[in-house]
Every structure is written in structure tokens, then in C-alpha cells.
Design a protein around this motif. Sequence first.
Motif, PDB file in Angstrom:
ATOM      1  N   PHE A  27      -2.367  -1.871   3.746  1.00 39.46           N
ATOM      2  CA  PHE A  27      -2.828  -0.602   3.172  1.00 39.46           C
ATOM      3  C   PHE A  27      -3.916   0.098   3.983  1.00 39.46           C
ATOM      4  O   PHE A  27      -4.430   1.124   3.562  1.00 39.46           O
ATOM      5  CB  PHE A  27      -3.324  -0.843   1.749  1.00 39.46           C
ATOM      6  CG  PHE A  27      -2.209  -1.180   0.790  1.00 39.46           C
ATOM      7  CD1 PHE A  27      -1.127  -0.334   0.652  1.00 39.46           C
ATOM      8  CD2 PHE A  27      -2.246  -2.350   0.056  1.00 39.46           C
ATOM      9  CE1 PHE A  27      -0.092  -0.636  -0.218  1.00 39.46           C
ATOM     10  CE2 PHE A  27      -1.222  -2.658  -0.826  1.00 39.46           C
ATOM     11  CZ  PHE A  27      -0.141  -1.801  -0.959  1.00 39.46           C
ATOM     12  N   THR A  28      -4.321  -0.517   5.103  1.00 32.25           N
ATOM     13  CA  THR A  28      -5.272   0.184   5.967  1.00 32.25           C
ATOM     14  C   THR A  28      -4.496   0.657   7.192  1.00 32.25           C
ATOM     15  O   THR A  28      -3.281   0.560   7.220  1.00 32.25           O
ATOM     16  CB  THR A  28      -6.406  -0.759   6.421  1.00 32.25           C
ATOM     17  OG1 THR A  28      -5.835  -1.764   7.247  1.00 32.25           O
ATOM     18  CG2 THR A  28      -7.117  -1.384   5.226  1.00 32.25           C
ATOM     19  N   CYS A  29      -5.199   1.129   8.180  1.00 34.26           N
ATOM     20  CA  CYS A  29      -4.469   1.506   9.397  1.00 34.26           C
ATOM     21  C   CYS A  29      -4.729   0.522  10.521  1.00 34.26           C
ATOM     22  O   CYS A  29      -4.508   0.825  11.701  1.00 34.26           O
ATOM     23  CB  CYS A  29      -4.754   2.951   9.771  1.00 34.26           C
ATOM     24  SG  CYS A  29      -3.584   3.998   8.863  1.00 34.26           S
ATOM     25  N   GLN A  91     -10.396  -9.558  -4.706  1.00 31.59           N
ATOM     26  CA  GLN A  91     -10.090  -8.245  -5.290  1.00 31.59           C
ATOM     27  C   GLN A  91     -10.079  -8.322  -6.813  1.00 31.59           C
ATOM     28  O   GLN A  91      -9.995  -9.386  -7.394  1.00 31.59           O
ATOM     29  CB  GLN A  91      -8.746  -7.733  -4.748  1.00 31.59           C
ATOM     30  CG  GLN A  91      -8.851  -7.383  -3.259  1.00 31.59           C
ATOM     31  CD  GLN A  91      -7.555  -6.932  -2.616  1.00 31.59           C
ATOM     32  OE1 GLN A  91      -6.548  -6.774  -3.289  1.00 31.59           O
ATOM     33  NE2 GLN A  91      -7.578  -6.727  -1.316  1.00 31.59           N
ATOM     34  N   ARG A  92     -10.171  -7.162  -7.424  1.00 35.81           N
ATOM     35  CA  ARG A  92     -10.149  -7.014  -8.891  1.00 35.81           C
ATOM     36  C   ARG A  92     -11.325  -7.710  -9.563  1.00 35.81           C
ATOM     37  O   ARG A  92     -11.237  -8.213 -10.662  1.00 35.81           O
ATOM     38  CB  ARG A  92      -8.804  -7.550  -9.433  1.00 35.81           C
ATOM     39  CG  ARG A  92      -8.337  -6.838 -10.723  1.00 35.81           C
ATOM     40  CD  ARG A  92      -7.834  -5.457 -10.429  1.00 35.81           C
ATOM     41  NE  ARG A  92      -7.786  -4.601 -11.595  1.00 35.81           N
ATOM     42  CZ  ARG A  92      -6.682  -4.191 -12.200  1.00 35.81           C
ATOM     43  NH1 ARG A  92      -5.507  -4.575 -11.769  1.00 35.81           N
ATOM     44  NH2 ARG A  92      -6.744  -3.392 -13.234  1.00 35.81           N
ATOM     45  N   GLN A  93     -12.456  -7.782  -8.838  1.00 35.04           N
ATOM     46  CA  GLN A  93     -13.670  -8.382  -9.418  1.00 35.04           C
ATOM     47  C   GLN A  93     -14.817  -7.377  -9.406  1.00 35.04           C
ATOM     48  O   GLN A  93     -15.975  -7.759  -9.535  1.00 35.04           O
ATOM     49  CB  GLN A  93     -14.068  -9.629  -8.613  1.00 35.04           C
ATOM     50  CG  GLN A  93     -13.058 -10.756  -8.674  1.00 35.04           C
ATOM     51  CD  GLN A  93     -13.426 -11.907  -7.740  1.00 35.04           C
ATOM     52  OE1 GLN A  93     -14.592 -12.105  -7.400  1.00 35.04           O
ATOM     53  NE2 GLN A  93     -12.416 -12.665  -7.328  1.00 35.04           N
ATOM     54  N   ALA A 126      -3.446   0.296  -6.364  1.00 32.86           N
ATOM     55  CA  ALA A 126      -4.799  -0.179  -6.693  1.00 32.86           C
ATOM     56  C   ALA A 126      -5.845   0.809  -6.193  1.00 32.86           C
ATOM     57  O   ALA A 126      -6.744   1.222  -6.943  1.00 32.86           O
ATOM     58  CB  ALA A 126      -5.020  -1.555  -6.074  1.00 32.86           C
ATOM     59  N   ALA A 127      -5.713   1.204  -4.924  1.00 32.72           N
ATOM     60  CA  ALA A 127      -6.732   2.092  -4.355  1.00 32.72           C
ATOM     61  C   ALA A 127      -6.685   3.467  -5.017  1.00 32.72           C
ATOM     62  O   ALA A 127      -7.733   4.058  -5.304  1.00 32.72           O
ATOM     63  CB  ALA A 127      -6.524   2.207  -2.843  1.00 32.72           C
ATOM     64  N   ILE A 128      -5.481   3.962  -5.279  1.00 39.29           N
ATOM     65  CA  ILE A 128      -5.378   5.299  -5.893  1.00 39.29           C
ATOM     66  C   ILE A 128      -6.047   5.291  -7.271  1.00 39.29           C
ATOM     67  O   ILE A 128      -6.792   6.214  -7.620  1.00 39.29           O
ATOM     68  CB  ILE A 128      -3.902   5.741  -5.966  1.00 39.29           C
ATOM     69  CG1 ILE A 128      -3.360   5.956  -4.546  1.00 39.29           C
ATOM     70  CG2 ILE A 128      -3.749   7.024  -6.785  1.00 39.29           C
ATOM     71  CD1 ILE A 128      -1.846   6.117  -4.452  1.00 39.29           C
TER      72      ILE A 128
END
Length: 342
Positions: A27-29, A91-93, A126-128
Amino acid sequence: MISIRPACADDAVALNRIYNQPSVRRFTCALPFTSLARTQAVLADETATHARLVACGADGQVLGEASLRREANPRRAYAATLGIMVDETAQRQGIGSALLAALLDLADHWLNLHKIELTVFANNEAAIALYKRFGFVTEAVLRHEAMQEGVLRDALAMGRLRQGLPRDASLAPPRPPQAPRAPFSLRAPHADDLPGLAALCSLPGICFGTTGRPFMTPQDVAHLAAPESRAHAILALSGEVVAGLAVLTPGRGRHLHAGTVESLLVHDAYQGQGIGRALLSAVLELADCWLGLSRVALAVLADQDHAIRLYESFGFEVEGRFAADIFRGGAYADSLAMARLR
Ligand SMILES: CC(C)(COP(=O)(O)OP(=O)(O)OC[C@H]1O[C@@H](n2cnc3c(N)ncnc32)[C@H](O)[C@@H]1OP(=O)(O)O)[C@@H](O)C(=O)NCCC(=O)NCCS
């Protein structure tokens, strides 16, 4: 217990490990096998960055990073681009939220930034969701924006704008007397052309319709004739006068298939002579036949009807609208995101 602090050179190993995690990289570049030397170079060169923060766990281990990248164009100095990532095991913390809250506090209360921008893969739910919670809205859907595990994916351009900014209502400057129609030629710029190029980019009509600014110097445009430049510049000459300019910059890494028309501009006194069409045609031939680009994108001020029609006649389509994209005449003007896919 999460703590947030500025990144430092010693974080390179930890950040390089996170960049290379497959579910983060998706999800990054970042490219696979991003080297430690590259990560060290990013941390060493912070001239282009407003702030780079890391989040650490109770034992001090780096678990996430977020940064704000400065805009190079002084007319967009109020804007910055956001990047963020969290270790896949953490993640998700609440780490992403904590990093984003700290960066936006900096942006709003200390750096006086009015607009924060980012692009995010359209399949990065998730990021959106995170960005929406912090007030970002989708401004454009960029088709085939970047490569992701073998597929060219769409991305969303999202923005978070300070409320109450003065919105643009400026009037176009009067058109100067038109030069007589004359033959023109196209060629690459030389160092000798820099004064003429600076004068072209500083004209009132050009500043109004593009991202140029008054009183540009030859040094401001020197990159266009520099041998090491990645930008492909094409000049239009009418006699001795630099009458037009087009610049195409190909992307890097996961954007290798894509190019951006950074500039397409024609001297205020030489408009309506076919120079813009010839320059755009030359730039697109370069993109299609020599660089093999499958996406060419550009941003055009939303009130530049002639330019928008010209782009549409070459197959460009509107992908969205960037709010307050450029400062003009004391207020903020919108741009359209346009792109042409092959
Ligand atoms: C996007 C990312 C930074 C979020 O960081 P995080 O620490 O997991 O986020 P948080 O725990 O603070 O979650 C904040 C909110 O984001 C959203 N979110 C996070 N993970 C999610 C998921 N898997 N699915 C849906 N929503 C999610 C939720 O709205 C969540 O709030 P909630 O937990 O109260 O529902 C992280 O998933 C990440 O690093 N992903 C890989 C790299 C990346 O995508 N970077 C962004 C590139 S543009």
C-alpha cells in the motif's frame, strides 16, 4: 504505551524493516528490496520534509512513521503531502491515529499549513477509513496511478483543507496586443534560453493560468536545460522569442508507466497560433512513442476553459477537482485533475 518523537538517523534499520514488510509495501510506493542505504539517504536529506515522526512501543521499538513533505513551488507553500505506515504486527492498535493526530497538530497549530494532501491506493480500505476520520475527503480518482503486485491500480487523491480560506475570484489580466501570426519551431532548451524562459513563465497571463509566478529568474528555470534533469522540456520559438514551453516528467519506481505534463504554456501575445496544440502533440508523441508511458496526467486551473478543451481534444479526461490547489491573486483557486490513458 505509545510515544511519538522525531525520527533520527539511527531509526534507519527499523524503518527499512517496516518499508520491506509485504503487507505494508503493498500500500505504499516502496519497491521490494528497498536498501538500507536508500532509507538512510531519505533520513539524511530532510530538506524536502516539514516533519518526520516515529511512534515507539514501551520498549522503545519503532512501530510506525509519518511525514509531511514540503511543496517546492512557493505558490503552494501552504500545502504538504502526507505519508504514513505502521508495522504490520502493530496495526489496529491506535498507532496510525496517534501519528496522524500529532502531524495534523503540527500542520494546523505550528506550521500554518492550510492543505494536507495524499494519494492512497483505492483498495486500501484501512488507510482510507483512517483518513476520513481525520477529515480528509476524496478529490480525484487517479486511474492506473501506480503498480501494485503486478497490476496497475487506481488511487484516490485526498485532501484536508482549512475552512474559511479566501476562494479565488480574480479576473484574468487584460490580453496584451497579439503578435502577428508567424512560423514557429520546436526544440529542446539551451542554457542561453533561460532568460527568455524565465520571462515567459513570469508573464501576467501565464501566472494567472498556471503555477508560474512574477519575477522568475533564469536560476528558477535552470533545471529545464540541465543535462541531469529528469524533465523533458520542449520550447516553441517564434523568431528569437521564447513563445511557449511544454514539460513532461516521467514517473519513477512504481510510477514508471506514468508521466506528468508539468507545464504547457504559451506567451500571452502568441496565443491562438497553434503553438499550444503543437507543443502538446510533441509531448504526447514523446510519451507514447519514445518513453512508452501508458498514463499521462496534469492539473489545470478549473477556469482555464481553452486549455481544458485542448486537453480533451487529445483524449484527456477529468478525474476530479483539487480544492484550493494554487494561490492566485491573493486567494486560493481550484484545479482539475486530468489524465489520458493508452
Ligand atoms: C493505514 C495504517 C497506517 C493505519 O494504521 P493503524 O495503526 O492500523 O490505525 P489505527 O489503529 O489508528 O486505526 C485507526 C482507524 O483506521 C481504520 N482502520 C485501521 N485498520 C483498518 C482495517 N484493517 N480495516 C478497516 N479500517 C481500518 C479504522 O477506522 C480505525 O479506527 P477504529 O479502530 O476505531 O475502527 C496502517 O494500516 C498501515 O500502515 N498500513 C500499511 C501502509 C499504508 O497503507 N500506509 C498508507 C499509505 S497511503
